[in-house]
Design an enzyme around this catalytic site. Structure first.
Site, PDB file in Angstrom:
ATOM      1  N   LYS A   1      22.457  -7.649  -0.501  1.00 47.11           N
ATOM      2  CA  LYS A   1      21.840  -9.102  -0.069  1.00 47.11           C
ATOM      3  C   LYS A   1      21.648  -9.595  -1.520  1.00 47.11           C
ATOM      4  O   LYS A   1      21.235  -9.110  -2.255  1.00 47.11           O
ATOM      5  CB  LYS A   1      20.507  -8.740   0.560  1.00 47.11           C
ATOM      6  CG  LYS A   1      20.048 -10.138   1.016  1.00 47.11           C
ATOM      7  CD  LYS A   1      18.591  -9.932   1.581  1.00 47.11           C
ATOM      8  CE  LYS A   1      17.757 -11.297   1.757  1.00 47.11           C
ATOM      9  NZ  LYS A   1      16.431 -11.386   1.808  1.00 47.11           N
TER      10      LYS A   1
ATOM     11  N   LYS B   1      17.329 -12.848  -6.157  1.00 47.51           N
ATOM     12  CA  LYS B   1      17.000 -12.913  -7.378  1.00 47.51           C
ATOM     13  C   LYS B   1      16.370 -11.606  -7.795  1.00 47.51           C
ATOM     14  O   LYS B   1      16.579 -11.139  -9.173  1.00 47.51           O
ATOM     15  CB  LYS B   1      15.659 -13.902  -7.705  1.00 47.51           C
ATOM     16  CG  LYS B   1      16.308 -15.122  -8.096  1.00 47.51           C
ATOM     17  CD  LYS B   1      15.216 -16.350  -7.248  1.00 47.51           C
ATOM     18  CE  LYS B   1      15.199 -16.373  -6.114  1.00 47.51           C
ATOM     19  NZ  LYS B   1      14.814 -17.634  -5.599  1.00 47.51           N
TER      20      LYS B   1
ATOM     21  N   LYS C   1       0.934  -1.141   0.175  1.00 43.08           N
ATOM     22  CA  LYS C   1       0.080   0.055   0.170  1.00 43.08           C
ATOM     23  C   LYS C   1       0.653   1.447  -0.125  1.00 43.08           C
ATOM     24  O   LYS C   1       0.652   2.148  -0.823  1.00 43.08           O
ATOM     25  CB  LYS C   1      -0.966  -0.122   1.176  1.00 43.08           C
ATOM     26  CG  LYS C   1      -2.242  -0.214   0.781  1.00 43.08           C
ATOM     27  CD  LYS C   1      -3.341  -0.032   1.951  1.00 43.08           C
ATOM     28  CE  LYS C   1      -2.866   0.356   3.260  1.00 43.08           C
ATOM     29  NZ  LYS C   1      -3.925   0.716   4.262  1.00 43.08           N
TER      30      LYS C   1
HETATM   31  P1  ADP Z   1      14.999 -13.982  -3.229  1.00 44.99           P
HETATM   32  O1  ADP Z   1      15.274 -12.841  -2.351  1.00 44.99           O
HETATM   33  O2  ADP Z   1      15.969 -14.600  -4.096  1.00 44.99           O
HETATM   34  O3  ADP Z   1      13.667 -13.832  -3.957  1.00 44.99           O
HETATM   35  P2  ADP Z   1      13.422 -15.522  -1.518  1.00 44.99           P
HETATM   36  O4  ADP Z   1      12.785 -14.474  -0.961  1.00 44.99           O
HETATM   37  O5  ADP Z   1      12.820 -16.633  -2.503  1.00 44.99           O
HETATM   38  O6  ADP Z   1      14.801 -15.188  -2.236  1.00 44.99           O
HETATM   39  O7  ADP Z   1      13.937 -16.333  -0.325  1.00 44.99           O
HETATM   40  C1  ADP Z   1      13.863 -17.952  -0.034  1.00 44.99           C
HETATM   41  C2  ADP Z   1      14.599 -18.110   1.452  1.00 44.99           C
HETATM   42  O8  ADP Z   1      15.924 -18.039   1.003  1.00 44.99           O
HETATM   43  C3  ADP Z   1      14.194 -17.516   2.417  1.00 44.99           C
HETATM   44  O9  ADP Z   1      13.987 -18.178   3.653  1.00 44.99           O
HETATM   45  C4  ADP Z   1      15.152 -16.363   2.696  1.00 44.99           C
HETATM   46  O10 ADP Z   1      15.322 -16.028   3.934  1.00 44.99           O
HETATM   47  C5  ADP Z   1      16.316 -17.116   2.104  1.00 44.99           C
HETATM   48  N1  ADP Z   1      17.517 -16.141   1.517  1.00 44.99           N
HETATM   49  C6  ADP Z   1      17.112 -15.467   0.321  1.00 44.99           C
HETATM   50  N2  ADP Z   1      18.183 -14.664   0.332  1.00 44.99           N
HETATM   51  C7  ADP Z   1      19.050 -14.804   1.129  1.00 44.99           C
HETATM   52  C8  ADP Z   1      20.488 -14.322   1.417  1.00 44.99           C
HETATM   53  N3  ADP Z   1      20.956 -13.396   0.653  1.00 44.99           N
HETATM   54  N4  ADP Z   1      20.859 -14.418   2.676  1.00 44.99           N
HETATM   55  C9  ADP Z   1      20.351 -15.374   3.291  1.00 44.99           C
HETATM   56  N5  ADP Z   1      19.208 -16.161   3.011  1.00 44.99           N
HETATM   57  C10 ADP Z   1      18.592 -15.695   2.162  1.00 44.99           C
END
Ligand code: ADP
Ligand code: TRP
Length: 322
Positions: free
Chosen positions: A191, A194, A112
């Site tokens: 960080k 994707k 939002k």
């Molecule tokens: P993205 O940010 O690539 O879309 P997701 O949101 O699908 O990744 O994350 C899936 C899982 O991986 C989550 O539990 C998230 O906490 C973990 N995760 C994603 N990126 C990281 C990162 N850079 N460091 C640690 N954990 C991560």
């Protein structure tokens, strides 16, 4: 034995951040707990509106988990959309959940605040579906990342509301948030995610993987000069995969000078290939076996249904449908 349940959205190719931040814990927990893990494809429809993408990302996620060690004999591994119970219980919870309660959810508030035009009822209702996912299986613990803490708190509140209205039905689960999980940096130092297109993908072909590692951004300190490992993404990622001894060795090389980033990247690439070698091989092996993957998920759904249908039946009795 304590029961643990978690869900993962099929959001694309598995990267190092996903592995170190989530997949590794999910695989490890199967040796200690009665484990349920599902692919949250109902939730994914809030963002993925392309059926081919939905199909391929779901498939890739299943193959990735299996390649990285998820054992379908130890973990009940299934696809959320294979079970009607999730959406059914979600509706029942909808009828006892108040709008202002959901308006407090971060995901909704963020959408939002960003003035997104396409905020759907599904996104608004996301935490209620998540509560249904969890409570159907009566788990003790729900391992999630820090960002999901609020959803687990909302699940606990919904369980308590139902128990208050209709009598004791649901166990109140706890979230399990690993504090020591590092945020894995991506090739640009942000960080790894994707959405930032800065990932190192575990199952990419070797030439693509090499390209990703070689494009990690480093400083322009000349080769001869000493370098600070703390300020180097290559070192930070290496550290997450290497032993203490290997890390100490690389640290010494950085501090001594005469050691270039190219060499460090080669060491990191070798480490990634060593760490994920067996998983990468297994991925190649099982990826073409469509029937095998389908069978695993169907078997998982059957096992999951034994538990979820029991809970739903109990709920239906409580509300007066049976
Ligand atoms: P993205 O940010 O690539 O879309 P997701 O949101 O699908 O990744 O994350 C899936 C899982 O991986 C989550 O539990 C998230 O906490 C973990 N995760 C994603 N990126 C990281 C990162 N850079 N460091 C640690 N954990 C991560
Ligand atoms: N919302 C979770 C995420 O984006 C995925 C999820 C759906 C989940 N249902 C769940 C996690 C139930 C734990 C339990 O990461």
């Amino acid at each position: 034995m304590k029961r643990v349940l978690s869900g993962v959205q099929p959001s694309g190719k598995a990267h190092l951040g996903n592995y170190l931040g989530a997949i590794r814990q999910h695989v490890e927990m199967q040796y200690e707990f009665d484990t349920f893990l599902f692919i949250a494809d109902l939730h994914a429809l809030t963002t993925v509106k392309d059926p081919e993408k939905m199909r391929s990302q779901t498939y890739e996620l299943a193959v990735s988990y299996l390649a990285l060690g998820l054992d379908p004999d130890k973990t009940v591994f299934f696809k959320q959309s294979d079970l009607s119970e999730h959406a059914e219980l979600c509706w029942i919870f909808d009828c006892i959940t108040h709008m202002p309660f959901l308006e407090r959810a971060h995901a909704w508030k963020d959408a939002k605040a960003k003035g997104k035009k396409e905020v759907t009822v599904g996104l608004f209702n996301y935490p209620v579906l998540q509560a249904a996912d969890i409570l159907l299986y009566q788990p003790d613990l729900v391992p999630v990342g820090q960002d999901q803490k609020q959803h687990i708190e909302m699940t606990r509140d919904i369980a308590k509301s139902f128990n208050n209205l209709f009598g004791d039905t649901f166990k109140i689960p706890e979230s399990l948030i690993k504090k020591e999980v590092a945020v894995v940096p991506g090739i640009d130092g942000q960080k790894m995610s994707k959405s930032y297109e800065n990932t190192i993908d575990i199952f990419a072909p070797e030439d693509k993987l090499k390209k990703q590692v070689m494009s990690i951004i480093t400083s322009s300190i000349p080769l001869e000069d000493p370098k600070d490992p703390k300020n180097c993404n290559v070192f930070q990622i290496y550290k997450l995969l290497a032993t203490d001894k290997e890390t100490a060795y690389l640290e010494k090389k950085y501090l001594a000078g005469g050691f270039g980033y190219g060499e460090a990247k080669n060491l990191l690439l070798a480490k990634i290939l060593e760490t994920f070698g067996p998983a990468r091989k297994k991925y190649q092996e099982i990826f073409p076996q469509k029937d095998y993957i389908k069978e695993i998920l169907e078997e998982g759904a059957k096992k999951a249904k034994e538990t979820s249908s029991k809970t739903l039946k109990e709920v239906k009795k409580k509300v007066g449908y049976l």
